[in-house]
Design a protein around this motif. Structure first.
Motif, mmCIF file in Angstrom:
data_model
loop_
_atom_site.group_PDB
_atom_site.id
_atom_site.type_symbol
_atom_site.label_atom_id
_atom_site.label_comp_id
_atom_site.label_asym_id
_atom_site.label_seq_id
_atom_site.Cartn_x
_atom_site.Cartn_y
_atom_site.Cartn_z
ATOM 1 N N LEU A 51 -3.552 3.930 6.815
ATOM 2 C CA LEU A 51 -3.797 2.526 6.729
ATOM 3 C C LEU A 51 -4.307 1.852 8.052
ATOM 4 O O LEU A 51 -4.071 0.816 8.359
ATOM 5 N N GLN A 71 -5.931 -1.715 7.197
ATOM 6 C CA GLN A 71 -4.762 -2.666 6.957
ATOM 7 C C GLN A 71 -3.937 -2.646 7.945
ATOM 8 O O GLN A 71 -3.396 -3.985 8.117
ATOM 9 N N TYR A 103 0.726 -1.309 -0.067
ATOM 10 C CA TYR A 103 0.082 -0.017 0.028
ATOM 11 C C TYR A 103 1.057 1.204 0.277
ATOM 12 O O TYR A 103 0.286 2.417 0.062
#
Length: 329
Positions: A133, A136, A121
């Protein structure tokens, strides 16, 4: 035995947790109807739909937009790690080496998974955006497992040694004792291992907290200081584990009588009642903060009640200073 441990933990943690979930849902529903601001938190809706995820301690595995009590991700991770720790300890009773290897595999896999996701990412550790993030990485167990494994190892080490870890001492001769010449030189025995441990722990913590500001470079989209993608992947993978190792040193040093005044401070009896309040404070404070903030009628520096309190404090301080000057005169 393991059932008793899990039940005891749930009986201690779940009742206040579920109660605060109810308070958060009702409070945020009420807030939506009376605030001049638009709250970004959707606890009024999410807690009604997804409270069961919190009750099962799996809410950190779902998207941020569906989370009830955003700060409760820690509760989910901690409970998941607690269950994993019990399994490893039960295995270790008869197969210690297998359990140890399994723990190392979990630790290494958390590092690798975090690094792969960070690179995939194009993650940048940056000061202006600490929650990048979030779905994630930030609240996920693969990012947070390292500190728990270090804590388990530290606890096992102290238990196995009965808190009697002997840190080595290095023979150091003070050069000032060599001049003027004497017939007998009396050596000093200085605990270099202890000093080195404290220095490394402090430097490690300082580097993790301030390192990004010292070596970072501007990164998009905010333009604030941050790390490159590879540097961010390494920081995200090993940073939490490194911090846990530094904290583990503090625990080991204090438990073995090498903590000095820090050990005395941490063992201060005045802090014990506060430590018992820490869990409920962690649950309740964000709710109070949100409800208070969104009941304001303007920005923080223009809020009526805060302005009045500040004015009262300034008047009291000025009166005190004036009275002190009159007494001296």
């Amino acid at each position: 035995m393991e059932r008793k441990m899990i039940v005891k933990m749930q009986m201690r943690l779940s009742p206040p947790y579920l109660f605060v979930i109810g308070v958060a849902e009702v409070g945020m529903r009420w807030q939506l109807n009376g605030s001049v601001f638009e709250p970004r938190l959707a606890d009024g809706v999410n807690c009604a739909k997804y409270w069961w995820r919190n009750a099962l301690y799996i809410n950190s595995l779902f998207p941020r937009s569906e989370m009830c009590m955003l700060w409760s991700w820690y509760m989910a991770n901690d409970t998941q790690f607690y269950a994993l720790g019990i399994i490893l300890l039960l295995i270790a009773v008869r197969h210690f080496r297998f359990a140890a290897v399994a723990g190392l595999v979990f630790l290494a896999s958390s590092w690798i998974t975090t690094a792969v996701i960070a690179v995939q990412y194009e993650y940048h550790v940056s000061i202006p955006d600490p929650f990048a993030l979030f779905d994630q990485l930030y609240d996920k167990p693969w990012l947070r497992l390292g500190p728990y494994m270090i804590g388990m190892f530290t606890g096992w080490l102290l238990y196995e040694t009965s808190f009697q870890i002997r840190l080595p001492k290095v023979h150091v001769i003070d050069l000032r004792e060599l001049w003027p010449p004497r017939v007998t030189v009396v050596p000093n025995y200085f605990q270099m291992a202890v000093i080195s441990g404290w220095v490394l722990a402090i430097c490690c913590m300082g580097a993790l907290v301030y390192g990004v500001a010292l070596v970072g470079r501007p990164v998009p989209p905010f333009g604030g200081l941050g790390l490159s993608v590879m540097g961010s992947a390494a920081y995200a993978s090993f940073g939490h584990t490194a911090w846990a190792i530094a904290v583990a040193w503090v625990i080991v040093a204090c438990a073995t009588g090498n903590g000095g005044w820090i050990s005395g401070l941490l063992c201060w009896s005045v802090l014990r009642p506060l430590s018992r309040l820490a869990y409920c404070a962690y649950l309740v404070h964000p709710v109070v903060m949100v409800l208070t903030a969104f009941r304001m009628d303007g920005p923080l520096h223009l809020e009526t009640s805060i302005v009045v309190c500040r004015l009262a404090l300034k008047i009291a301080y000025s009166s005190f200073k004036l009275q002190a000057k009159l007494i001296k005169a």
